[in-house]
Design a protein around this motif. Structure first.
Motif, PDB file in Angstrom:
ATOM      1  N   TYR A 166      48.635  21.995  38.199  1.00 10.94           N
ATOM      2  CA  TYR A 166      48.283  23.263  38.857  1.00 10.94           C
ATOM      3  C   TYR A 166      47.172  23.979  38.095  1.00 10.94           C
ATOM      4  CZ  TYR A 166      48.632  28.206  40.052  1.00 10.94           C
ATOM      5  OH  TYR A 166      48.341  29.495  40.393  1.00 10.94           O
ATOM      6  N   SER A 167      47.313  24.051  36.766  1.00  9.55           N
ATOM      7  CA  SER A 167      46.294  24.710  35.947  1.00  9.55           C
ATOM      8  C   SER A 167      44.955  23.990  36.036  1.00  9.55           C
ATOM      9  CB  SER A 167      46.750  24.769  34.489  1.00  9.55           C
ATOM     10  OG  SER A 167      47.894  25.586  34.359  1.00  9.55           O
ATOM     11  N   THR A 217      43.444  24.818  39.565  1.00 12.50           N
ATOM     12  CA  THR A 217      42.906  26.179  39.637  1.00 12.50           C
ATOM     13  C   THR A 217      41.704  26.352  38.702  1.00 12.50           C
ATOM     14  OG1 THR A 217      44.582  26.866  38.007  1.00 12.50           O
ATOM     15  CG2 THR A 217      45.060  27.269  40.336  1.00 12.50           C
ATOM     16  N   PHE A 272      38.033  27.490  39.862  1.00 12.00           N
ATOM     17  CA  PHE A 272      37.407  28.644  39.213  1.00 12.00           C
ATOM     18  C   PHE A 272      36.010  28.289  38.691  1.00 12.00           C
ATOM     19  CE2 PHE A 272      36.507  31.002  35.267  1.00 12.00           C
ATOM     20  CZ  PHE A 272      36.484  32.293  35.764  1.00 12.00           C
ATOM     21  N   VAL A 303      45.168  31.587  45.250  1.00  8.83           N
ATOM     22  CA  VAL A 303      45.434  30.316  44.582  1.00  8.83           C
ATOM     23  C   VAL A 303      45.905  30.524  43.144  1.00  8.83           C
ATOM     24  CG1 VAL A 303      44.331  28.209  43.711  1.00  8.83           C
ATOM     25  CG2 VAL A 303      43.866  28.978  46.015  1.00  8.83           C
ATOM     26  N   PHE A 304      45.386  31.542  42.492  1.00 11.64           N
ATOM     27  CA  PHE A 304      45.694  31.773  41.089  1.00 11.64           C
ATOM     28  C   PHE A 304      47.061  32.434  40.884  1.00 11.64           C
ATOM     29  CE2 PHE A 304      41.082  31.713  41.518  1.00 11.64           C
ATOM     30  CZ  PHE A 304      40.744  30.752  40.576  1.00 11.64           C
ATOM     31  N   SER A 332      51.501  24.189  48.844  1.00  8.47           N
ATOM     32  CA  SER A 332      50.554  24.722  47.863  1.00  8.47           C
ATOM     33  C   SER A 332      49.206  24.013  47.968  1.00  8.47           C
ATOM     34  CB  SER A 332      51.123  24.589  46.446  1.00  8.47           C
ATOM     35  OG  SER A 332      51.317  23.229  46.105  1.00  8.47           O
ATOM     36  N   TYR A 360      45.608  25.681  48.884  1.00  9.24           N
ATOM     37  CA  TYR A 360      44.442  25.387  48.041  1.00  9.24           C
ATOM     38  C   TYR A 360      43.258  24.957  48.913  1.00  9.24           C
ATOM     39  CZ  TYR A 360      41.847  23.429  44.059  1.00  9.24           C
ATOM     40  OH  TYR A 360      40.892  23.149  43.112  1.00  9.24           O
ATOM     41  N   THR A 391      41.820  27.749  50.981  1.00  4.02           N
ATOM     42  CA  THR A 391      40.975  28.592  50.146  1.00  4.02           C
ATOM     43  C   THR A 391      39.576  27.997  50.022  1.00  4.02           C
ATOM     44  OG1 THR A 391      42.905  29.329  48.875  1.00  4.02           O
ATOM     45  CG2 THR A 391      40.742  29.625  47.853  1.00  4.02           C
TER      46      THR A 391
END
Length: 537
Positions: free
Chosen positions: A49-50, A53, A57, A205-206, A235, A239, A242
């Motif tokens: 997930y990190s 994202t 970003f 998303v974050f 999820s 994503y 987005t």
């Protein structure tokens, strides 16, 4: 880094040191921020997930910073050009010499404009202005610089004329300044009206992990949903929503990229014989459908071919299916306690996951097609503005010496975005038969205002350019006011659509990812309590 360099090469032609310095500065800034974000995320929460994202970003940050830097330079050049044209007009009014006017006006103009002004002066005074002008057109950052150069070269070569006691060259510069002013207003208003929409689009998303953890703390039974296939699949959908929303909003706010897109990966894959042959066979079997698809790509302003487009759709669908299968396998191989172990329930779950994976792949396969449709709709909003821009060009050219239909088409082509391919084909066919080429151009573009423009071009040789476009010239002020009004209406439509799209990810997150699981679990618990109560009775 190569794209950044190309953008600055367009803005600073011939200034290799300036291009290199600005490219390196922006690249260092982008990579520093990217590395810092990656390190923070890796130590704070090393998870898929990190990583996802973090990648989003970094991509958004890169795109926004590059667009902001290049866009600011474009606006800066336009503002400098507007002041420079006033100086050229003043100088030409005094000495009546284009070369001297262009050179004298350089004294007080900004650095960026001075680079282009010097280039324009060198072209005007060269041995072969036409050839040098064609070379410059390949790198000129905006249509107004190209038009000013062409007007100046024409007057320098063939001389100026007066209409109603006024210089054509001075009137054209005045019209050009007015068009630049309208363009600056449009760019400033677009930047202001779209500010904040990108933040609203990407922010949900974050917070997916925060929502998941908060939900599980408040209702532990939801752990099976959020850590199971359905929660992970949802999820991923958020994503992707987005990403899609972000792309569409950028398409709505952008006028036109100064750097054309390239498709290096797709071109390399098309070099593989069996892939190329397979696509050729598919295109032959579905020839009518492929013609429609090619027309769609043209209307959407996309410069990729049908083969590239088909291959991209296949790649998207295949990668989505593989991703869905890997996620499903990962959940099962982890022996997660939330995956039920009974054979019947497990079989049902596998079928559900397979159906969702196939659905995911189909959505990905059709994604490029839907994006092309959205670009086409956005392009339709810009058609009227492009026609009014053509009319402005014709007003400037119609009274000039030795002007011809072919020259007008060349000017239109250099400004064209939505009608570029059709005008290029008309220019290529022009020598084989001018009237036939223009009639074919009219047939290719069903947009009525464009057809009326082509009708006037067809009768130019019979009644003369001035008479053919007399209506446009007499209503000059009307068309300028109409352009300003059309810009305002188009921008209002785009902003309304942009706001609607920007809220799709956040509404989906709150509705499907937060509220629906709570409601469904509450209903399940209520049903269980009801069954237990009935058994007790």
């Amino acid at each position: 880094m190569d794209k950044i360099s190309k953008a600055y090469e367009v803005l600073y032609p011939g200034e290799k040191q300036t291009v290199a310095n600005k490219t390196v500065k922006l690249s260092i800034l982008l990579w520093t921020i990217s590395v810092l974000c990656s390190v923070i995320l890796m130590f704070h929460d090393p998870s898929i997930y990190s990583a996802a994202t973090g990648i989003l970003f970094i991509i958004v940050l890169h795109y926004e910073l590059v667009n902001s830097a290049v866009g600011s330079q474009e606006i800066k050049i336009l503002k400098q050009l507007e002041k420079y044209l006033s100086a050229v007009r003043h100088s030409y009014y005094i000495n009546q010499m284009v070369e001297e006017a262009v050179e004298d006006a350089m004294e007080n103009c900004g650095y960026e404009m001075r680079i282009h002004a010097r280039k324009i002066h060198d072209i005007i005074t060269s041995d072969d202005p036409e050839d040098e002008m064609n070379k410059y057109k390949q790198t000129a950052p905006n249509k107004f610089l190209r038009l000013f150069l062409a007007l100046s070269v024409t007057v320098a070569e063939y001389g100026d004329e007066e209409v109603d006691g006024q210089s054509i060259y001075l009137n054209n510069i005045k019209t050009l300044k007015h068009d630049i002013h309208i363009e600056l207003m449009k760019l400033s208003e677009t930047k202001f009206r779209f500010s904040g929409l990108i933040f609203i689009t990407v922010i949900p998303v974050f917070f997916l992990k925060t929502i998941k953890e908060w939900s599980i703390v408040n209702l532990p039974e939801l752990e099976s949903f959020y850590l199971g296939f359905k929660g992970i699949f949802l999820s991923i959908i958020i994503y992707l929503l987005t990403v899609v929303s972000y792309i569409i909003i950028n398409q709505l706010k952008e006028v036109h990229s100064i750097v054309p897109k390239d498709y290096i990966l797709l071109d390399k894959l098309l070099c593989i014989s069996w892939i190329n042959r397979g696509l050729d066979n598919y295109i032959e079997k579905h020839y009518g459908k492929m013609l429609s698809m090619g027309e769609l790509l043209k209307k959407a302003g996309d410069n990729e071919g049908i083969k590239q487009f088909l291959l991209k759709r296949i790649l998207y669908g295949t990668l989505a299916f593989i991703t869905g299968v890997l996620i499903s396998m990962g959940i099962h191989l982890s022996n997660n306690q939330y995956i039920l172990n009974t054979l019947d329930r497990k079989s049902i779950l596998l079928w559900q996951e397979l159906i969702m994976t196939i659905l995911f792949a189909l959505l990905a396969y059709y994604f490029p097609y839907w994006m092309a449709l959205s670009r086409k709709k956005i392009a339709n909003l810009n058609m009227e503005d492009e026609i009014i821009q053509y009319q402005s060009i014709i007003i400037m050219l119609m009274n000039m010496k030795r002007i011809s239909v072919f020259t007008i088409l060349e000017f239109m082509e250099s400004f064209a975005i939505l009608f570029k391919e059709s005008i290029q084909e008309c220019i290529n066919d022009y020598n084989a038969g001018d009237i036939q080429a223009l009639e074919k151009l009219r047939e290719r573009e069903p947009f009525e205002p464009f057809q009326r423009l082509v009708d006037s071009l067809i009768v130019c040789d019979k009644i003369g350019t001035k008479r053919a476009f007399d209506e446009v010239n007499s209503d000059r002020r009307y068309y300028q006011d109409k352009r300003r009004q059309e810009n305002e209406m188009n921008l209002a439509t785009k902003v309304a659509l942009g706001k609607l799209i920007a809220f799709v990810p956040i509404v989906t997150t709150i509705g499907l990812y937060l509220i629906v699981p709570f409601v469904m679990e509450s209903i399940n618990q209520l049903m269980e309590y009801s069954n237990e109560w009935n058994m007790f009775l």
